[in-house]
Structures are given as structure tokens and as C-alpha cells.
Design an enzyme around this catalytic site. Structure first.
Site, PDB file in Angstrom:
ATOM      1  N   GLN A 312      -8.701  19.756  49.894  1.00  0.00           N
ATOM      2  CA  GLN A 312      -8.147  18.419  49.657  1.00  0.00           C
ATOM      3  C   GLN A 312      -9.263  17.382  49.498  1.00  0.00           C
ATOM      4  OE1 GLN A 312      -7.250  20.505  52.235  1.00  0.00           O
ATOM      5  NE2 GLN A 312      -5.205  19.987  52.995  1.00  0.00           N
ATOM      6  N   GLN A 334      -8.245  19.800  43.972  1.00  0.00           N
ATOM      7  CA  GLN A 334      -7.023  19.749  44.774  1.00  0.00           C
ATOM      8  C   GLN A 334      -6.748  18.314  45.204  1.00  0.00           C
ATOM      9  OE1 GLN A 334      -6.783  22.614  47.938  1.00  0.00           O
ATOM     10  NE2 GLN A 334      -5.005  21.662  48.893  1.00  0.00           N
ATOM     11  N   ASP A 335      -5.505  17.860  44.983  1.00  0.00           N
ATOM     12  CA  ASP A 335      -5.068  16.525  45.438  1.00  0.00           C
ATOM     13  C   ASP A 335      -5.797  15.383  44.733  1.00  0.00           C
ATOM     14  OD1 ASP A 335      -3.501  17.975  47.126  1.00  0.00           O
ATOM     15  OD2 ASP A 335      -4.375  17.249  48.988  1.00  0.00           O
ATOM     16  N   ASP A 356      -1.782  21.016  43.468  1.00  0.00           N
ATOM     17  CA  ASP A 356      -1.040  19.817  43.901  1.00  0.00           C
ATOM     18  C   ASP A 356      -1.734  18.538  43.458  1.00  0.00           C
ATOM     19  OD1 ASP A 356       0.418  21.780  45.234  1.00  0.00           O
ATOM     20  OD2 ASP A 356      -0.494  21.370  47.176  1.00  0.00           O
ATOM     21  N   ARG A 424       5.527  22.335  43.252  1.00  0.00           N
ATOM     22  CA  ARG A 424       6.087  23.051  44.390  1.00  0.00           C
ATOM     23  C   ARG A 424       6.513  22.033  45.443  1.00  0.00           C
ATOM     24  NH1 ARG A 424       1.288  25.706  48.044  1.00  0.00           N
ATOM     25  NH2 ARG A 424      -0.240  24.014  47.913  1.00  0.00           N
ATOM     26  N   TRP A 426       6.460  20.161  48.515  1.00  0.00           N
ATOM     27  CA  TRP A 426       5.664  19.852  49.693  1.00  0.00           C
ATOM     28  C   TRP A 426       6.557  19.497  50.884  1.00  0.00           C
ATOM     29  CZ3 TRP A 426       2.552  14.690  50.323  1.00  0.00           C
ATOM     30  CH2 TRP A 426       1.758  14.760  51.481  1.00  0.00           C
TER      31      TRP A 426
END
Length: 518
Positions: A312, A334-335, A356, A424, A426
């Protein structure tokens, strides 16, 4: 005094629906009853009583947390605690503004949803850093603020439904701008702001330049100065000249109606590398974080260079209500983009990431954007979105409209060996829709990925409407109860700029182009 028939009818409605809007309709009725004491209060008073009682709890939690000496705890606990204090302050602010008699249902539901997101984020920080502190014993958890806010969302929605039924205006207050389709920006954007966004030259209040030719050499210094100089009621513009600015930028709540303009994508670059592996919470890892309402960014790149191995690592975090990002680029893995909370609009932007990489609990529309999945770590799967709605009464979700979802240059040669998905869940009530978007062949036929087993598959809402491209076929999509192939323009229209984020009421003022409907 003139007789106001509308006011009389609404008053009568509230009186007659008092019991219908009692604590019995909330998800946590015993908590509601214990907080407001008088369950038979009229509907209009029950809402106010419940907000004031929740506000008192939040203020007490903040006071107690501020008085606790955490100096002896480990660094992860200190980092997560600092986040929670700030988030609790924001919750108090959101509850206070929800008390206003002049705010619309959509306003209050947005602000209460933000308050709920704050509670979830506070908890997440302790978990993701493996803090040694027992979080349930903290003031942030022990005062049950999350459940109290869930009750408020239910009460607020029930009151709105009753009001809408009585005056035959269901959903009416979400369509606040013209739907002529001629403007490229939502209505919340003023005429003056539209000119700023579309003009090739901008008269800036402050100039940032690395070579010393401006008022300041860092963006953070200019933001601090703007917070002191700006009234917050009119637009304050900071022009950031071309260059790479290695700094973490924070736009505080006090800096309202701030605009940052760069020299173009990949010309003006803000860069950082904070990440969870190295000890930051996801919330605090953002290279560029915005809290002040009414924020606008144009012609700028924001990136987090921590890389996929650091997990993250946020480039942008926005919790700014009625914020606009126009012709910007966001780069990470990521993120990448944390659409944290409240109403947001992204137009003509590029977003790069892996896992994500568009996530959060805002009510947000990405329109005419390019969304690029990058090459992830070996064995990883790409997921474009991870929406974080935790309560069915929240008005939040991610809407991707008239955009492109494609493989970035590093993924394209190997995309056959990497599975990529649209999103997806969370959280339990995750909500994401893809509308009239070109979906590339990188997206797996199933389209969507489970988070963990059957979690949220019945309670989420994922929808696709009139998409094109090699990855757009819905014939092989998941068969979850919460997944929908949308065939109705009316249903799809609920997630348009005009309807989903009340864009017609605020984006026109910014000058950013937008399409109100589908």
C-alpha cells in the site's frame, strides 16, 4: 403572516410519521434508544437528537484519546493513534455540519458517510501496522461511534423517503444542474471556476518554482501561506511551474476552495514514496492529501514511487467534498488513488496502478479518463477498484463513465500471464459501476474478483452498462447475486454525474467539462 401550505404539510407529515421514524427502524435500535432517550420524538427532532448524541460521543472520545499518554507504545501504535485523532476531529466536523437545517439530504448523507469512513480507517491503521495496542479498548472504539453513525444514516434516509413521498419528489434533490449535455463539468463548478479550468493562462495568487523565480520553492510552503491569506469563500490559485517536487503535500481542512495548476502532465510532478511496509499507514502514505472542501487540481502529475514490493503506497488521497481533478495523472502500484470520502469528479485524467488502485468510500465519477493496469509482482493479480462502502444507507460508490481501461506499456507484453479484474469488494456493501467504457482484453472474462470466499457477494452492487472493447463481454462474468448487467438507461443513469454526485449543482462553477447524463 402568510400561510405556508408546504411547510404545514411537511410539519403534518413529520408528526404523523413519528413512530415510523423511530429507533426501531435503525440497524442498532437499542443503541439509538439509549442515546436519544425519547423514542417518540417527532421525526424532525429524532434526527437532531440522534446527531447531537453522536456528536457528544465523538467529542468525548477525542477528549479522552487526547489525554492518553501513548509515548511508551510502539511506533505503529503512535502512527495509527495520530491518524485516529485527526479522523475523530473530522467526524466531529461532519456531524456538526449535518446539523444545519439548510443542508440537503444528499449533503447530510455525504457527510455522515464520511464520518463512517473515518471510523473504519481508524481501525484499519492499527491492523495494517500490526500495532500491539488492543484497539477495542481505545476511546475510538469503546464509544460505539460507528454504530451510532449507521443509525444516523438510516434515520436520515427514512426521513428523506417520507418527505419525497409526500411532495412527489423522490430523488429530485440529486439533479441540481441542467442535463443539456453541453457542459463538460458538473454544476457544482461555478462559471468563474470553469473559466479557470479551461483557460490557457491563469492569474495565480501564488507561484511555486524550484528555481526560485516564484513566491515559494515548495508546494507545501505555498499551501501554508494560502491557508493564512485566503478567505476560503473565493477561489485561491497556486500555480506550480514545471519541475519535480519531492514532498508530501497536505491540503488542510482550513484551506477551502484552493486550486493548484501545473504546467501539464509529466511537466509538474509531485513525488513521494511513503508506504505501509516502511511504517506508514495507508491513510498517511499519500504523496498528496486533500481535506479542504472545493479543491481543484489541473495539469499535474502526482505519484508514489515506492514500487509494488512496498504494497500500500498512495499517490493521491482526497477527502475534499465537491473536489475536481482535471487533466491530471496519478501513478503508483497498489492503492494509487484513495478516493477517501465525499463527492469527487475526475475528468481527462490518467490513473496507473496494480492492486486496488482506485479505492475508498467516496461518491466519485471518473469520466473520460484513461485507467492503466501496470505489471504487478509475480503471482499478483490486478484489480482496478476496491470500493469501501460499509453501510447500505451510504450514498457512496465508484462510477467509471465513458473511459478506457487498458494495459500500461509494461503490462501489455505479458498481460496473457497476469489476471486483471475490474474490482473486488473491500467492504460489505461495495458499489462500483462501469458505464459506456472501452474495456481492454487485459480484463479476465469473469470481470470481478472475490475478496475472501463468499464475503459481500450478495450485498455488493457491481454493474456494467453498454461497455465496448475486447474485455467487455458479459457472457462469462461472475454470477454473484450482487452483480448486474444493466440494461436500463434509467438504472444506469443513477450513476451519472448529474444524479450520483449531484454534479449539476457544483461542477459547472469549476469550469471543468463534464457530461451530466449518460
Amino acid at each position: 403572516m402568510a400561510f405556508n401550505l408546504s411547510f404545514f404539510l411537511l410539519t403534518l407529515l413529520f408528526a404523523t410519521t413519528a413512530k415510523a421514524l423511530s429507533c426501531n427502524q435503525t440497524p442498532f435500535p437499542e443503541l439509538c434508544t439509549s442515546m436519544v432517550v425519547n423514542e417518540n420524538a417527532q421525526a424532525i427532532n429524532l434526527r437532531e437528537l440522534a446527531i447531537r448524541a453522536t456528536l457528544a460521543r465523538a467529542e468525548l472520545a477525542h477528549q479522552l484519546a487526547s489525554e492518553i499518554d501513548i509515548s511508551a507504545y510502539d511506533q505503529p501504535t503512535k502512527a495509527a493513534w495520530a491518524d485516529c485523532l485527526e479522523l475523530c476531529e473530522d467526524t466531529i466536523a461532519q456531524l456538526n455540519r449535518s446539523l444545519s437545517q439548510s443542508c440537503s439530504h444528499d449533503d447530510s448523507q455525504t457527510w455522515l458517510s464520511a464520518a463512517l469512513a473515518n471510523q473504519q480507517t481508524c481501525r484499519n491503521g492499527f491492523a495494517e501496522l500490526n500495532s500491539s495496542f488492543h484497539f477495542p479498548s481505545s476511546p475510538f472504539q469503546s464509544h460505539n461511534i460507528s454504530n451510532a453513525v449507521s443509525n444516523l444514516l438510516a434515520i436520515n434516509n427514512a426521513a428523506h423517503a417520507a418527505s419525497a413521498a409526500s411532495i412527489n419528489s423522490a430523488g429530485g434533490n440529486r439533479k441540481l444542474l441542467s442535463n443539456d449535455g453541453k457542459s463538460m463539468f458538473p454544476a457544482w463548478v461555478s462559471a468563474a471556476d470553469r473559466k479557470l479550468l479551461q483557460s490557457s493562462t491563469v492569474n495565480a495568487n501564488l507561484v511555486v518554482a524550484k528555481d526560485g523565480s516564484g513566491n515559494y520553492e515548495t508546494i507545501s510552503e505555498a499551501v501554508a501561506a494560502a491557508a493564512k491569506q485566503s478567505s476560503g469563500t473565493s477561489r485561491f490559485v497556486i500555480y506550480v511551474k514545471a519541475g519535480t517536487y519531492n514532498e508530501q503535500v497536505q491540503i488542510p481542512a482550513s484551506a477551502k476552495n484552493l486550486m493548484i495548476v501545473g504546467d501539464g502532465i509529466d511537466q509538474t510532478v509531485v513525488t513521494g514514496s511513503q508506504n505501509v511496509v516502511d511504517g506508514s499507514t495507508t491513510f498517511r502514505s499519500a504523496t498528496f492529501a486533500v481535506v479542504g472542501d472545493g479543491f481543484i487540481a489541473r495539469d499535474i502529475t502526482i505519484q508514489n514511487t515506492a514500487g509494488p514490493q512496498k504494497h500500500q503506497a498512495v499517490a493521491l488521497r482526497s477527502g475534499s467534498d465537491l473536489s475536481v481533478f482535471y487533466s491530471c495523472s496519478f501513478k503508483g502500484y497498489q492503492d494509487t488513488v484513495y478516493v477517501y470520502s465525499q463527492r469527487q469528479f475526475y475528468r481527462n485524467c490518467d490513473v496507473y496502478g496494480t492492486v486496488d488502485f482506485i479505492f475508498g468510500d467516496a461518491a466519485v465519477v471518473f469520466q473520460n479518463c484513461n485507467i492503466y493496469a501496470r505489471k504487478p509482482l509475480s503471482g499478483q493479480q490486478n484489480t482496478v477498484t476496491a470500493q469501501g462502502r460499509t453501510d447500505p444507507n451510504e450514498n457512496t460508490g465508484i462510477s467509471i463513465h465513458d473511459s478506457v481501461i487498458a494495459a500500461a506499456s509494461d503490462l501489455a507484453p505479458v498481460q496473457s500471464s497476469v489476471k486483471s479484474y475490474l474490482g473486488r469488494p473491500w467492504q460489505q456493501y461495495s458499489r462500483t459501476v462501469i458505464l459506456k467504457t472501452n474495456i481492454g482484453s487485459l480484463i479476465a472474462p469473469a470481470g470481478w474478483l472475490e475478496w475472501s470466499g463468499n464475503f459481500a457477494l450478495s450485498t455488493l452492487y457491481y454493474g456494467e452498462y453498454m461497455n465496448t472493447g475486447a474485455g467487455s463481454s458479459t457472457s462469462g462474468r461472475v454470477n454473484w447475486p450482487g452483480y448486474h448487467v444493466i440494461t436500463s438507461a434509467t438504472e444506469a443513469g443513477k450513476f451519472s454525474v448529474g444524479s450520483f454526485i449531484s454534479g449539476d449543482s457544483w461542477i459547472p462553477a469549476t469550469g471543468v467539462p463534464f457530461t451530466s447524463g449518460l
